[in-house]
Design an enzyme around this catalytic site. Structure first.
Site, PDB file in Angstrom:
ATOM      1  N   SER A 160     -19.263 -13.143  -3.571  1.00 57.88           N
ATOM      2  CA  SER A 160     -18.977 -13.687  -4.745  1.00 57.88           C
ATOM      3  C   SER A 160     -19.896 -15.169  -4.984  1.00 57.88           C
ATOM      4  O   SER A 160     -20.970 -15.028  -4.887  1.00 57.88           O
ATOM      5  CB  SER A 160     -17.579 -13.894  -4.939  1.00 57.88           C
ATOM      6  OG  SER A 160     -17.176 -13.945  -6.410  1.00 57.88           O
TER       7      SER A 160
ATOM      8  N   ASP B 123     -16.673  -3.540 -11.057  1.00 55.89           N
ATOM      9  CA  ASP B 123     -16.088  -5.015 -10.676  1.00 55.89           C
ATOM     10  C   ASP B 123     -15.960  -5.670 -12.228  1.00 55.89           C
ATOM     11  O   ASP B 123     -16.979  -5.799 -12.867  1.00 55.89           O
ATOM     12  CB  ASP B 123     -17.292  -5.691 -10.019  1.00 55.89           C
ATOM     13  CG  ASP B 123     -17.044  -6.861  -9.524  1.00 55.89           C
ATOM     14  OD1 ASP B 123     -16.000  -7.634 -10.126  1.00 55.89           O
ATOM     15  OD2 ASP B 123     -17.452  -7.600  -8.737  1.00 55.89           O
TER      16      ASP B 123
ATOM     17  N   HIS C 151     -13.921  -6.173  -7.199  1.00 60.35           N
ATOM     18  CA  HIS C 151     -14.562  -7.462  -6.673  1.00 60.35           C
ATOM     19  C   HIS C 151     -14.005  -7.640  -5.233  1.00 60.35           C
ATOM     20  O   HIS C 151     -13.146  -7.877  -4.935  1.00 60.35           O
ATOM     21  CB  HIS C 151     -13.994  -8.502  -7.672  1.00 60.35           C
ATOM     22  CG  HIS C 151     -14.705  -9.996  -7.426  1.00 60.35           C
ATOM     23  ND1 HIS C 151     -16.001  -9.903  -8.070  1.00 60.35           N
ATOM     24  CD2 HIS C 151     -14.568 -10.821  -6.811  1.00 60.35           C
ATOM     25  CE1 HIS C 151     -16.630 -11.233  -7.708  1.00 60.35           C
ATOM     26  NE2 HIS C 151     -15.612 -11.889  -7.001  1.00 60.35           N
TER      27      HIS C 151
END
Length: 324
Positions: A141, A267, A296
């Site tokens: 991320s 996601d 995610h």
């Protein structure tokens, strides 16, 4: 490189992006023992805490891992990758970004999506270890955005970095913020904001002259947080300037390190600009894989090892120099 076809097909209910995301962040448990913490003093007087683990003797191959927003080196997604990589001959250096190791950092500034100078400090530090000949980067991320921007900026002048893997990456921060503001993501946004504001109250205790109680109380959204703190603490004009200058997307074309970008289609944190397909088709170093599932950082797979962990290991192995 052409887009990499993905054969990841989780069963029900993990084919639901929200379920796989929440399960992986809150329910999943991973145990890794034998960490050794090292405090890296930075040139500006601050520090980073690095959590090292080895399988047996320290390896000449080191993976530097970077966590996501409000994460740390002990998050399940970090530990799952550390476990598999350690079992396959890699030493792991898991970075706790500024203020994320359990100890407040010393400076008013902390960490953000584009703070590549801190990653450079870690790379230079690891490169100096006498037994290290190969470095690999793995980010999740925010950490994935950070490493891709770093590589695109060409900070690294030595040739020890052989490959990178970036998982569930908000390549365009404007796009990702827009997605997090959607009603389906309100619980995630609130969770992030609660953690960020708690740290901001700690910052106020450290630096009362820099932050007023009123300014913190007025923060109602993630963008508000970036307007009040992130942009001002780190030298940006405002939140929009921070998103523009810290997004990795504009830097991807300059990559010269083989880099795997694994972003799931379901996601909910990512918008269309986070899937740079056209660029990947004509790029020699960007390997883009976009499975339909995975949420995610939620690439759940049987037997405790996640799909992203296996793909990262496979990719790193494919980039080990011939004859080694």
């Amino acid at each position: 490189m052409p887009l990499i076809p993905a054969d990841y097909r989780p069963g029900w209910p993990m084919n639901n992006g929200h379920i796989s995301t929440i399960y992986s962040a809150i329910v999943r448990k991973v145990r890794v023992s034998g960490f050794q913490r090292e405090r890296l003093e930075l040139e500006d007087g601050d520090f980073l805490d690095l959590d090292w683990t080895h399988s047996g003797e320290p390896s000449e191959r080191v993976v530097i891992l970077l966590h996501g927003l409000e994460g740390n080196a002990q998050r399940p997604y970090m530990l799952g990758s550390i476990r598999l990589l350690s079992q396959n001959g890699f030493s792991c250096c898991a970075v706790n970004l500024r203020g994320c190791s359990g100890s407040p950092n010393r400076k008013y500034a902390s960490y953000h999506s584009g703070a590549t100078q801190d990653l450079d400090a870690v790379v230079r530090h690891v490169s100096k270890r006498p037994n290290v000949s190969e470095i690999y980067l793995l980010g999740f991320s925010l950490g994935g955005n950070l490493l891709l921007k770093y590589l695109g900026e060409a900070w690294d002048s030595n040739k020890k970095i052989h490959a990178a893997s970036a998982i569930s990456v908000p390549c365009d921060l404007h796009d990702s913020l827009h997605q997090l503001n959607q009603p389906e993501n309100i619980l995630y946004a609130r969770r992030f904001l609660k953690s960020l504001k708690a740290k901001l109250w700690e910052k106020r205790a450290q630096f009362p002259e820099r932050l007023s109680r009123q300014s913190i109380e007025q923060i109602k959204t993630l963008r508000d947080f970036d307007e009040v703190y992130t942009s001002q603490a780190h030298g940006f004009m405002d939140a929009g300037d921070y998103y523009t200058r810290s997004s990795s997307l504009p830097f991807l074309s300059a990559l010269t390190t083989p880099s795997l970008l694994l972003n799931a289609r379901n996601d909910s944190f990512l918008g269309p600009y986070c899937y740079p397909e056209a660029l990947a088709r004509s790029h020699d170093y960007l390997y883009l894989e976009c499975p339909d599932f995975g949420g995610h950082v939620g690439f759940v797979q049987g037997k405790g090892t996640y799909y992203n962990e296996l793909r990262t290991l496979e990719f790193f192995k494919s980039q080990i120099p011939a004859g080694k």
